[in-house]
Motif scaffolding. Structure first.
Motif, PDB file in Angstrom:
ATOM      1  N   THR A   6       0.820  -1.204   0.000  1.00 34.57           N
ATOM      2  CA  THR A   6       0.000   0.000   0.000  1.00 34.57           C
ATOM      3  C   THR A   6       0.858   1.260   0.000  1.00 34.57           C
ATOM      4  O   THR A   6       0.536   2.241  -0.685  1.00 34.57           O
ATOM      5  CB  THR A   6      -0.938   0.021   1.209  1.00 34.57           C
ATOM      6  OG1 THR A   6      -0.177  -0.176   2.406  1.00 34.57           O
ATOM      7  CG2 THR A   6      -1.981  -1.065   1.100  1.00 34.57           C
ATOM      8  N   THR A   7       1.946   1.253   0.740  1.00 30.41           N
ATOM      9  CA  THR A   7       2.821   2.422   0.791  1.00 30.41           C
ATOM     10  C   THR A   7       3.472   2.674  -0.558  1.00 30.41           C
ATOM     11  O   THR A   7       3.537   3.816  -1.031  1.00 30.41           O
ATOM     12  CB  THR A   7       3.906   2.231   1.868  1.00 30.41           C
ATOM     13  OG1 THR A   7       3.293   1.991   3.128  1.00 30.41           O
ATOM     14  CG2 THR A   7       4.793   3.464   1.971  1.00 30.41           C
ATOM     15  N   LEU A  34       2.398   1.646  -3.554  1.00 34.36           N
ATOM     16  CA  LEU A  34       1.375   2.052  -4.521  1.00 34.36           C
ATOM     17  C   LEU A  34       0.975   3.512  -4.320  1.00 34.36           C
ATOM     18  O   LEU A  34       0.787   4.264  -5.281  1.00 34.36           O
ATOM     19  CB  LEU A  34       0.143   1.163  -4.388  1.00 34.36           C
ATOM     20  CG  LEU A  34       0.201  -0.192  -5.084  1.00 34.36           C
ATOM     21  CD1 LEU A  34      -1.009  -1.036  -4.692  1.00 34.36           C
ATOM     22  CD2 LEU A  34       0.236  -0.022  -6.594  1.00 34.36           C
ATOM     23  N   TYR A  35       0.842   3.913  -3.072  1.00 33.79           N
ATOM     24  CA  TYR A  35       0.476   5.300  -2.785  1.00 33.79           C
ATOM     25  C   TYR A  35       1.547   6.268  -3.306  1.00 33.79           C
ATOM     26  O   TYR A  35       1.225   7.270  -3.961  1.00 33.79           O
ATOM     27  CB  TYR A  35       0.288   5.490  -1.285  1.00 33.79           C
ATOM     28  CG  TYR A  35       0.210   6.946  -0.865  1.00 33.79           C
ATOM     29  CD1 TYR A  35      -0.907   7.717  -1.177  1.00 33.79           C
ATOM     30  CD2 TYR A  35       1.261   7.536  -0.171  1.00 33.79           C
ATOM     31  CE1 TYR A  35      -0.985   9.054  -0.809  1.00 33.79           C
ATOM     32  CE2 TYR A  35       1.193   8.866   0.201  1.00 33.79           C
ATOM     33  CZ  TYR A  35       0.078   9.623  -0.114  1.00 33.79           C
ATOM     34  OH  TYR A  35       0.026  10.943   0.245  1.00 33.79           O
ATOM     35  N   ASN A  36       2.805   5.986  -3.025  1.00 37.65           N
ATOM     36  CA  ASN A  36       3.886   6.869  -3.470  1.00 37.65           C
ATOM     37  C   ASN A  36       3.960   6.937  -4.991  1.00 37.65           C
ATOM     38  O   ASN A  36       4.171   8.005  -5.573  1.00 37.65           O
ATOM     39  CB  ASN A  36       5.223   6.394  -2.897  1.00 37.65           C
ATOM     40  CG  ASN A  36       5.345   6.651  -1.406  1.00 37.65           C
ATOM     41  OD1 ASN A  36       4.797   7.632  -0.908  1.00 37.65           O
ATOM     42  ND2 ASN A  36       6.054   5.793  -0.705  1.00 37.65           N
ATOM     43  N   VAL A  85      -6.329   3.635  -9.107  1.00 37.06           N
ATOM     44  CA  VAL A  85      -6.119   3.932  -7.684  1.00 37.06           C
ATOM     45  C   VAL A  85      -6.964   5.152  -7.361  1.00 37.06           C
ATOM     46  O   VAL A  85      -6.736   6.237  -7.898  1.00 37.06           O
ATOM     47  CB  VAL A  85      -4.631   4.202  -7.376  1.00 37.06           C
ATOM     48  CG1 VAL A  85      -4.458   4.538  -5.898  1.00 37.06           C
ATOM     49  CG2 VAL A  85      -3.771   3.015  -7.760  1.00 37.06           C
ATOM     50  N   SER A 111      -8.077   5.914  -3.924  1.00 31.65           N
ATOM     51  CA  SER A 111      -7.996   6.392  -2.553  1.00 31.65           C
ATOM     52  C   SER A 111      -6.882   5.669  -1.805  1.00 31.65           C
ATOM     53  O   SER A 111      -6.344   4.658  -2.284  1.00 31.65           O
ATOM     54  CB  SER A 111      -9.335   6.173  -1.841  1.00 31.65           C
ATOM     55  OG  SER A 111      -9.311   6.722  -0.542  1.00 31.65           O
ATOM     56  N   TYR A 112      -6.551   6.193  -0.648  1.00 33.98           N
ATOM     57  CA  TYR A 112      -5.519   5.609   0.209  1.00 33.98           C
ATOM     58  C   TYR A 112      -5.834   5.994   1.650  1.00 33.98           C
ATOM     59  O   TYR A 112      -6.298   7.110   1.918  1.00 33.98           O
ATOM     60  CB  TYR A 112      -4.142   6.138  -0.200  1.00 33.98           C
ATOM     61  CG  TYR A 112      -3.009   5.753   0.730  1.00 33.98           C
ATOM     62  CD1 TYR A 112      -2.482   4.472   0.712  1.00 33.98           C
ATOM     63  CD2 TYR A 112      -2.454   6.683   1.614  1.00 33.98           C
ATOM     64  CE1 TYR A 112      -1.432   4.106   1.546  1.00 33.98           C
ATOM     65  CE2 TYR A 112      -1.406   6.329   2.452  1.00 33.98           C
ATOM     66  CZ  TYR A 112      -0.898   5.041   2.414  1.00 33.98           C
ATOM     67  OH  TYR A 112       0.129   4.686   3.245  1.00 33.98           O
ATOM     68  N   TYR A 163      -4.440   5.488   5.939  1.00 38.28           N
ATOM     69  CA  TYR A 163      -3.410   5.040   6.875  1.00 38.28           C
ATOM     70  C   TYR A 163      -3.867   5.364   8.285  1.00 38.28           C
ATOM     71  O   TYR A 163      -4.702   6.249   8.499  1.00 38.28           O
ATOM     72  CB  TYR A 163      -2.068   5.707   6.581  1.00 38.28           C
ATOM     73  CG  TYR A 163      -2.102   7.214   6.720  1.00 38.28           C
ATOM     74  CD1 TYR A 163      -1.760   7.837   7.923  1.00 38.28           C
ATOM     75  CD2 TYR A 163      -2.497   8.007   5.644  1.00 38.28           C
ATOM     76  CE1 TYR A 163      -1.810   9.215   8.049  1.00 38.28           C
ATOM     77  CE2 TYR A 163      -2.552   9.383   5.767  1.00 38.28           C
ATOM     78  CZ  TYR A 163      -2.207   9.985   6.958  1.00 38.28           C
ATOM     79  OH  TYR A 163      -2.267  11.348   7.091  1.00 38.28           O
ATOM     80  N   ALA A 181      -9.768   5.290   3.797  1.00 34.49           N
ATOM     81  CA  ALA A 181      -9.747   5.098   2.348  1.00 34.49           C
ATOM     82  C   ALA A 181     -11.151   5.126   1.762  1.00 34.49           C
ATOM     83  O   ALA A 181     -11.394   5.719   0.706  1.00 34.49           O
ATOM     84  CB  ALA A 181      -9.049   3.788   2.009  1.00 34.49           C
ATOM     85  N   LYS A 199     -12.519   8.758   1.777  1.00 32.74           N
ATOM     86  CA  LYS A 199     -11.911   9.572   0.722  1.00 32.74           C
ATOM     87  C   LYS A 199     -12.460   9.208  -0.650  1.00 32.74           C
ATOM     88  O   LYS A 199     -12.600  10.063  -1.529  1.00 32.74           O
ATOM     89  CB  LYS A 199     -10.390   9.398   0.743  1.00 32.74           C
ATOM     90  CG  LYS A 199      -9.690  10.084   1.911  1.00 32.74           C
ATOM     91  CD  LYS A 199      -8.187   9.943   1.793  1.00 32.74           C
ATOM     92  CE  LYS A 199      -7.474  10.696   2.899  1.00 32.74           C
ATOM     93  NZ  LYS A 199      -5.988  10.580   2.781  1.00 32.74           N
TER      94      LYS A 199
END
Length: 249
Positions: free
Chosen positions: A8-9, A11-13, A193, A195-196, A198, A217, A220
């Motif tokens: 997840t980290t 993919l988010y970046n 993608v 949303s994200y 944490y 997530a 959002k």
């Protein structure tokens, strides 16, 4: 390479970089093999008998998180106690996850072959090995799981509830919609993608953290849990899945 939340980290970046135009195509190489993390040996000639100092980056942290002094297994058992989860339901869900994995092996691994490609690994200068399937997945049964004793006294987590060594290893490309159509083997399939999320849970309750992260997530993305058809949860201990399921029962 993290102990948890690697995919997840990454993919988010990658998605954020594409969104703001820092790059047009990103490739994420995801590795999550905690047990094969770095093992460092430091010389210590002034120590007793010149004994070296050994440091296991991942395993030491899993055994005792510096911020709490508690190991990951202890956090799983705490969440299990707080929510009155029993070993019987832990074994049943572990078995269900194993059944789902076996479904991916049907028809000569037709489903897995859609995304798993064989790779050749050098064993020695003259010998190589082709890896086509997951390695480290232990055959089991519901009866076998029930016979296993918990790792901790009065706990519910046993060896059978741990993930296999291949879990979390993958590669994925993140790019724009236009580039995705050009690169895809099936341009009719669109994956976005949207949303994200944490979150941190209370100290010493690691398995509880995915729930507030998922809620963030969903908020959002402005969708409800009832609109989600598939959930992939990183599950170092089966308690993670039990807690996530309980949150939306």
């Amino acid at each position: 390479m993290h102990a948890c939340a690697t995919s997840t980290t990454a993919l988010y970046n990658a998605a954020a970089s594409v969104e703001v135009g820092n790059m047009s195509v990103g490739y994420c190489l995801l590795t999550d093999r905690c047990s094969n993390g770095p093992h460092t040996i430091w010389p210590h000639p002034n120590g007793p008998g010149g004994q070296v100092i050994a440091e296991n980056w991942n395993l030491d942290n899993m055994a005792a998180d510096p911020s709490t002094g508690k190991g990951m297994l202890m956090t799983a058992e705490k969440v299990a106690r707080d929510n009155e989860f029993g070993k019987e339901e832990a074994d049943e869900l572990t078995w269900r996850r194993y059944e789902q994995y076996r479904e991916a092996l049907k028809d000569d691994r037709a489903f897995q072959k859609r995304y798993m490609l064989p790779i050749e690994v050098a064993v020695t200068k003259r010998q190589s090995k082709t890896i086509e399937t997951d390695e480290g997945v232990t055959e089991t049964s519901l009866e076998s799981l029930r016979r296993l004793n918990p790792t901790m006294e009065n706990g519910i987590v046993s060896f059978g509830g741990q993930t296999h060594p291949a879990d979390g290893n993958a590669g994925i490309m993140v790019t724009t919609k236009e580039h995705a159509k050009r690169l895809s083997t099936d341009p009719n399939v669109s994956i976005q993608v949207v949303s994200y999320g944490y979150a941190r849970a209370d100290k010493g309750t690691m398995p509880a953290a995915p729930v507030p992260a998922v809620k963030m997530a969903l908020e959002k993305a402005e969708v409800g849990i009832e609109e989600i058809s598939t959930i992939k949860n990183h599950n170092p201990f089966i308690v993670n899945d039990l807690y996530l399921a309980k949150a939306w029962v």
